[in-house]
Design an enzyme around this catalytic site. Structure first.
Site: not given
Ligand code: NDP
Length: 309
Positions: A224, A272
């Site tokens: 994002r 995007h």
């Molecule tokens: P998930 O919820 O499966 O994974 C999120 C990851 O981020 C987890 O490993 C989580 O840790 C980690 N995380 C969250 N908060 C923190 C923090 N404060 N500190 C450290 N690590 C953190 O999400 P997805 O993989 O499905 O998607 C990720 C993002 O990708 C989406 O939220 C979206 O914004 C973006 N996206 C962008 C697209 C594009 O076209 N550009 C398309 C699709 C998605 P933990 O494993 O410990 O919970």
């Protein structure tokens, strides 16, 4: 029939599996022509207009048509007591990993330098490092981040990852929590951001983070726009602390025509497009989750609203 925004008015009937068989689920309509508010039980949303979730007395769940939920959770009209459910996978990890791999190879093989040289008809081989000398750091090791990490690692790049809670991933060095962030960043020749946008992660890619990375590193943002402090990114590129950035997401989209990112020689902008959601996959996940909710079961992909993802 179309609604007043030109969107076809949906009157589709879909099959939902409920206890004892299959039932029909009616799509009432597309906002703002979705019929009586008390008929709405499930809202399917993606960047919903403000106000569209207000005053729905029988809403059972908000089903997000994407992996990121930041725009939904920041909606002041989102009811407090209704579950928010996101898409998991939905065909996104593969294309996201391809995009990341392309960027890593582009930087490692110095393609931006060669493109610039070609514009000046300059024949000059540059020093290139081997993949195994080119460590990649992946921020966020969820459904998408873990796929990115594995795919890049499979091409011979050493990969480390950073997430919130401790976990293991074969072949990937995993760092967890804020205390290990700097140690993680010192390794990353290319930093790939796949974090969700939450109050904790907003603006994380800032001067402090860039300073912790090795001089001459690269940033790839496919999560994002709100993760990046834009002023700090430009300063880090201009000082040479960062050598380049590939950006797919922006604080304001479409990126305004006068934005400095468009013209910066060391920034590659894409609109995007890192990964499209697969409609068929999204449809079956949504219907599966409505079936689960109707049966009183927990849906898949339920969002932890306190954590913001
Ligand atoms: P998930 O919820 O499966 O994974 C999120 C990851 O981020 C987890 O490993 C989580 O840790 C980690 N995380 C969250 N908060 C923190 C923090 N404060 N500190 C450290 N690590 C953190 O999400 P997805 O993989 O499905 O998607 C990720 C993002 O990708 C989406 O939220 C979206 O914004 C973006 N996206 C962008 C697209 C594009 O076209 N550009 C398309 C699709 C998605 P933990 O494993 O410990 O919970």
């Amino acid at each position: 029939m179309k609604n007043r925004n030109g969107v076809p008015r949906a009157t589709k009937q879909s099959a939902v599996k409920v206890a004892g068989g299959t039932e029909r689920c009616w799509v009432n309509g597309v906002w703002p022509d979705y019929g009586p508010k008390e008929d709405i039980r499930y809202a399917l949303v993606w960047r919903q207009p403000r106000g569209s979730l207000a005053g729905l007395p029988n809403l059972q769940a908000v089903l997000v048509l994407g992996a990121g939920v930041d725009s939904v959770l920041s909606d002041p009209d989102l009811p407090i007591d209704v579950p928010v459910v996101r898409l998991i996978d939905a065909g996104l990890p593969g294309p996201m990993a391809e995009y990341a791999l392309y960027a890593v190879l582009h930087f490692q093989r110095r393609m931006s330098d060669y493109l610039e040289q070609q514009r000046r008809s300059v024949w000059r081989p540059r020093e290139e490092l081997l993949a195994r000398q080119w460590p990649v750091g992946v921020m966020g090791l969820g459904v998408i981040g873990a796929t990115v990490a594995r795919r890049v690692n499979a091409q011979g790049f050493p990969v480390c990852g950073w997430c919130r809670t401790r976990k293991t991933l074969d072949g990937i060095e995993v760092f967890a929590g804020t205390a290990s962030l700097d140690e993680f960043l010192t390794r990353a020749r290319v930093l790939v951001n796949v974090l969700p946008l939450t109050p904790e992660t907003f603006g994380m890619l800032n001067a402090r983070a860039f300073a912790a990375m090795p001089r001459g590193s690269y940033v790839l943002n496919i999560a994002r726009g709100g993760h990046i402090n834009e002023v700090d990114l430009l300063a880090a590129l201009d000082s040479g602390q960062l050598a380049g950035a590939m950006l797919d997401v922006f604080r304001e989209e479409p990126l305004p025509a006068d934005h400095p990112f468009w013209r910066h020689p060391n920034i590659i902008v894409t609109p995007h497009v890192a990964a499209p959601t697969l409609a068929s996959e999204a449809e079956s996940q949504v219907l599966e989750n409505i079936g689960r909710l109707e049966r009183g079961e927990v849906p898949l992909g339920i969002v932890d609203r306190a954590q913001g993802y």
